[in-house]
Scaffold this active site. Structure first.
Site, PDB file in Angstrom:
ATOM      1  N   ASN A 202       0.806  -1.236   0.000  1.00  9.68           N
ATOM      2  CA  ASN A 202       0.000   0.000   0.000  1.00  9.68           C
ATOM      3  C   ASN A 202       0.834   1.279   0.000  1.00  9.68           C
ATOM      4  O   ASN A 202       0.458   2.266  -0.613  1.00  9.68           O
ATOM      5  CB  ASN A 202      -1.017  -0.004   1.153  1.00  9.68           C
ATOM      6  CG  ASN A 202      -0.359  -0.020   2.510  1.00  9.68           C
ATOM      7  OD1 ASN A 202       0.688  -0.635   2.701  1.00  9.68           O
ATOM      8  ND2 ASN A 202      -0.953   0.657   3.451  1.00  9.68           N
TER       9      ASN A 202
ATOM     10  N   GLU B  85       3.669  -5.325  12.279  1.00 11.16           N
ATOM     11  CA  GLU B  85       2.737  -4.206  12.077  1.00 11.16           C
ATOM     12  C   GLU B  85       1.631  -4.723  11.170  1.00 11.16           C
ATOM     13  O   GLU B  85       1.880  -4.978   9.991  1.00 11.16           O
ATOM     14  CB  GLU B  85       3.454  -3.030  11.403  1.00 11.16           C
ATOM     15  CG  GLU B  85       4.587  -2.444  12.216  1.00 11.16           C
ATOM     16  CD  GLU B  85       4.132  -1.767  13.495  1.00 11.16           C
ATOM     17  OE1 GLU B  85       2.930  -1.427  13.596  1.00 11.16           O
ATOM     18  OE2 GLU B  85       4.960  -1.603  14.386  1.00 11.16           O
TER      19      GLU B  85
ATOM     20  N   CYS C 283      -3.250   1.665   6.271  1.00 15.52           N
ATOM     21  CA  CYS C 283      -3.641   0.926   7.483  1.00 15.52           C
ATOM     22  C   CYS C 283      -4.220   1.864   8.533  1.00 15.52           C
ATOM     23  O   CYS C 283      -4.906   1.418   9.443  1.00 15.52           O
ATOM     24  CB  CYS C 283      -2.435   0.177   8.036  1.00 15.52           C
ATOM     25  SG  CYS C 283      -1.035   1.273   8.305  1.00 15.52           S
TER      26      CYS C 283
ATOM     27  N   GLU D  47       7.532   0.463  16.056  1.00 13.00           N
ATOM     28  CA  GLU D  47       8.580   1.001  15.190  1.00 13.00           C
ATOM     29  C   GLU D  47       8.744   2.480  15.538  1.00 13.00           C
ATOM     30  O   GLU D  47       8.064   3.006  16.407  1.00 13.00           O
ATOM     31  CB  GLU D  47       8.172   0.848  13.722  1.00 13.00           C
ATOM     32  CG  GLU D  47       8.033  -0.611  13.303  1.00 13.00           C
ATOM     33  CD  GLU D  47       7.758  -0.767  11.814  1.00 13.00           C
ATOM     34  OE1 GLU D  47       6.934   0.001  11.278  1.00 13.00           O
ATOM     35  OE2 GLU D  47       8.366  -1.656  11.198  1.00 13.00           O
TER      36      GLU D  47
HETATM   37  P1  NAD Z   1       0.239  -9.398   3.075  1.00  7.10           P
HETATM   38  O1  NAD Z   1       0.279  -9.897   4.484  1.00  7.10           O
HETATM   39  O2  NAD Z   1      -0.504 -10.182   2.081  1.00  7.10           O
HETATM   40  O3  NAD Z   1       1.711  -9.226   2.492  1.00  7.10           O
HETATM   41  C1  NAD Z   1       2.691  -8.436   3.122  1.00  7.10           C
HETATM   42  C2  NAD Z   1       4.059  -8.963   2.733  1.00  7.10           C
HETATM   43  O4  NAD Z   1       4.219 -10.257   3.298  1.00  7.10           O
HETATM   44  C3  NAD Z   1       4.273  -9.117   1.235  1.00  7.10           C
HETATM   45  O5  NAD Z   1       5.617  -8.784   0.919  1.00  7.10           O
HETATM   46  C4  NAD Z   1       4.035 -10.605   1.024  1.00  7.10           C
HETATM   47  O6  NAD Z   1       4.678 -11.153  -0.105  1.00  7.10           O
HETATM   48  C5  NAD Z   1       4.631 -11.164   2.301  1.00  7.10           C
HETATM   49  N1  NAD Z   1       4.159 -12.499   2.658  1.00  7.10           N
HETATM   50  C6  NAD Z   1       2.957 -13.061   2.389  1.00  7.10           C
HETATM   51  N2  NAD Z   1       2.916 -14.331   2.874  1.00  7.10           N
HETATM   52  C7  NAD Z   1       4.109 -14.546   3.470  1.00  7.10           C
HETATM   53  C8  NAD Z   1       4.679 -15.661   4.144  1.00  7.10           C
HETATM   54  N3  NAD Z   1       4.006 -16.797   4.295  1.00  7.10           N
HETATM   55  N4  NAD Z   1       5.919 -15.552   4.630  1.00  7.10           N
HETATM   56  C9  NAD Z   1       6.610 -14.393   4.505  1.00  7.10           C
HETATM   57  N5  NAD Z   1       6.144 -13.315   3.845  1.00  7.10           N
HETATM   58  C10 NAD Z   1       4.897 -13.384   3.346  1.00  7.10           C
HETATM   59  O7  NAD Z   1      -0.305  -7.905   3.189  1.00  7.10           O
HETATM   60  P2  NAD Z   1      -0.639  -6.924   1.993  1.00  7.10           P
HETATM   61  O8  NAD Z   1      -1.924  -7.364   1.373  1.00  7.10           O
HETATM   62  O9  NAD Z   1       0.566  -6.736   1.154  1.00  7.10           O
HETATM   63  O10 NAD Z   1      -0.861  -5.554   2.790  1.00  7.10           O
HETATM   64  C11 NAD Z   1      -2.087  -5.126   3.299  1.00  7.10           C
HETATM   65  C12 NAD Z   1      -2.130  -5.336   4.792  1.00  7.10           C
HETATM   66  O11 NAD Z   1      -1.038  -4.653   5.411  1.00  7.10           O
HETATM   67  C13 NAD Z   1      -3.371  -4.744   5.414  1.00  7.10           C
HETATM   68  O12 NAD Z   1      -3.882  -5.654   6.352  1.00  7.10           O
HETATM   69  C14 NAD Z   1      -2.868  -3.491   6.121  1.00  7.10           C
HETATM   70  O13 NAD Z   1      -3.626  -3.071   7.213  1.00  7.10           O
HETATM   71  C15 NAD Z   1      -1.512  -3.938   6.540  1.00  7.10           C
HETATM   72  N6  NAD Z   1      -0.646  -2.787   6.806  1.00  7.10           N
HETATM   73  C16 NAD Z   1      -0.305  -2.512   8.093  1.00  7.10           C
HETATM   74  C17 NAD Z   1       0.483  -1.408   8.390  1.00  7.10           C
HETATM   75  C18 NAD Z   1       0.887  -1.081   9.799  1.00  7.10           C
HETATM   76  O14 NAD Z   1       1.769  -0.253   9.977  1.00  7.10           O
HETATM   77  N7  NAD Z   1       0.292  -1.688  10.807  1.00  7.10           N
HETATM   78  C19 NAD Z   1       0.941  -0.607   7.346  1.00  7.10           C
HETATM   79  C20 NAD Z   1       0.566  -0.911   6.041  1.00  7.10           C
HETATM   80  C21 NAD Z   1      -0.225  -2.013   5.782  1.00  7.10           C
END
Ligand code: NAD
Length: 481
Positions: free
Chosen positions: A150, A248, A282, A462
């Site tokens: 995002n 996060e 997020c 963080e």
């Molecule tokens: P996601 O969990 O699908 O993917 C995030 C990352 O993790 C990607 O690089 C993905 O390839 C990797 N990943 C996926 N499966 C994995 C595994 N089994 N092992 C290791 N890595 C793996 O999330 P997304 O769809 O990319 O992002 C959206 C989510 O992120 C939303 O839930 C949003 O709220 C959250 N988010 C949180 C924050 C925060 O600061 N809390 C900030 C931005 C986004």
């Protein structure tokens, strides 16, 4: 076709097993590039490069590490326009947002930690006439940074910068959905003269590449931002191996509006906190609670403003609403709008996919900004993370009632409160079960502050010295006098 390569041991490399994934432009729906689907062989190569680089990097004076990071920040600044355009094409976000938020923030993340490491100090605990203890904070070794789609370069640098500043070597994986600016960053690392192996960027999906990273025995700490279910998976896998974890995760943030707020400021900010980046931040406030005295006025003013918002070509500097990131994400968001209707919600505006008139973007993934009312606070639409341009509005009559609704979700990332009553502002902030509470503002960020969520929104913080503490191992040294 834009071909992306891994950045391992200071070199740009194709994946060793020659497996590739398509990279789709969300505003056209068309494949415009290829990215490596890296396997455990590439991850092994990256970890070994990081391991070899660690002794020299960790003993490089912190002032020199700071200088290297500053040189990288300078290059981000120099190439800011190209990076903003690349981010917009890759993610679907308006280029104006990438140019004003994502890329400047990526630069400041790196500058901030380049500076912070110069001010990072250890504690000492003196036992009168007996002993002196001091805390020796040492870099951990090889660490992993995994980030979502995002805010691609923004969140990628938010992890890499403190890890490197503290003297670790990094294996990093950006989201496979938005890999372009991380690739451009690897070119800038080469130009900045970052020593080989200090930062390695491995591209690929979660199940193959991400899993290979989190399972690697030489990776001692994982900093992850992404979805809650992925975070839970990483925690399950990493916990028995005693890896340090910073998670996060998702959010479902309340935006609480009291009748005594500064109305104009609240209205304009609420528009942003609802729909910035197509609602894919997020920290967006997707559950809007409005005190009943001003509910009808808010509803009509807010809906009037939202109805005027138009999606457009993200690369047009005038566009304020771009595409959502992928077809599957668009379908997920639309399915939640359908669910909201089933749950008794009334769509006040939006609610549908948009097929733009502009043929250049006719195949893109666009959704109308959507406002829904009439839902119970505990229905699925109001409890689950949608992560798109969809908000619900709900009236409340008392502080007790709104706090119950606001805190009813499994998440606890952030909240926004609008009131001119100072005492109430403090009281409500204190009662909110969130890691961040914004009063009369939204997304106002001081990089020194602790950033993170409670409950299912994450573990750890963080930001500022918290990040440098995460990326170091504390050793107590006790000297008897
Ligand atoms: P996601 O969990 O699908 O993917 C995030 C990352 O993790 C990607 O690089 C993905 O390839 C990797 N990943 C996926 N499966 C994995 C595994 N089994 N092992 C290791 N890595 C793996 O999330 P997304 O769809 O990319 O992002 C959206 C989510 O992120 C939303 O839930 C949003 O709220 C959250 N988010 C949180 C924050 C925060 O600061 N809390 C900030 C931005 C986004």
């Amino acid at each position: 076709m834009k071909i992306i390569q891994n950045y391992i041991d200071g070199k740009l490399l194709n994946p060793q097993e020659n497996q590739w994934m398509d990279n789709v432009n969300p505003s056209t729906g068309k494949v415009y590039g290829q990215i490596p689907l890296s396997t455990e062989i590439d991850v092994e190569q990256a970890v070994q490069a990081a391991k070899r680089a660690f002794p020299a990097w960790s003993s490089t004076p912190y002032t020199e590490r700071s200088r290297c990071l500053s040189a990288l920040a300078d290059l981000i600044s120099k190439h800011a326009d190209a990076l903003a355009l690349a981010e917009s094409i890759d993610n679907g976000k308006p280029v104006s947002l990438a140019a004003h938020v994502d890329i400047p923030r990526a630069e400041s993340n790196i500058r901030f930690f380049a500076s912070a490491i110069n001010h990072f100090s250890s504690e000492a605990h003196i036992m009168e006439n007996t002993a002196i203890n001091y805390t020796n904070r040492k870099p951990i070794g090889v660490v992993a940074c995994i980030s979502p789609w995002n805010l691609p370069l923004y969140l990628f640098t938010w992890k890499i910068a403190p890890a490197l500043a503290a003297g670790n070597c990094v294996v990093a994986k950006p989201s496979e959905i938005t890999p372009q600016t991380a690739y451009l960053l690897s070119e800038l690392c080469i130009e900045a003269g970052l020593p080989s192996g200090v930062l390695n960027i491995v591209h690929g999906d979660g199940p193959t590449t991400g899993n290979a990273i989190i399972h690697h025995p030489e990776i001692k700490a994982i900093s992850f931002t992404g979805g809650t279910s992925t975070g839970a998976h990483i925690a399950r896998e990493a916990a028995p191996k005693f890896k340090k974890l910073s998670l996060e995760l998702g959010g479902k943030n309340p935006n609480i509006i009291f009748a005594d707020c500064n109305y104009e400021k609240m209205l304009n900010t609420t528009l942003r906190s609802s729909f910035a980046n197509q609602g894919q931040i997020c920290l967006c406030g997707s559950r809007i609670f409005v005190e009943e005295d001003i509910y009808e006025q808010f509803k009509s003013d807010f809906v009037a403003k939202v109805s005027k918002m138009r999606v457009g070509n993200p690369t047009d500097p005038a566009t304020k609403m771009g595409a959502v990131v992928s077809k599957s994400h668009m379908e997920k968001v639309l399915s939640y709008i359908a669910l909201a209707k089933e749950e008794g919600g009334e769509i006040l505006c939006g609610g549908k996919q948009v097929i733009p008139q502009d043929t250049a973007i006719a195949g893109g993934f666009f959704i109308e900004p959507t406002v829904i009312e009439g839902l119970k606070y505990d229905c699925r639409t109001n409890q689950e993370e949608i992560f798109g341009p969809v908000v619900t509005i709900t009236p409340f009559s008392s502080e007790v009632e709104v706090l119950k609704m606001a805190n009813s979700v499994e998440y606890g990332l952030s909240a926004t409160v609008w009131t001119e009553n100072l005492t109430r502002a403090h009281r409500v902030a204190n009662e909110l079960q969130t890691g961040i509470a914004w009063i009369n503002c939204w997304l106002l960020r001081d990089l020194r502050t602790p950033f993170g969520g409670t409950k299912s929104s994450g573990v750890g913080r963080e930001g500022g010295f918290e990040a440098l503490r995460f990326f170091t191992e504390a050793q107590n040294v006790c000297i008897e006098l």
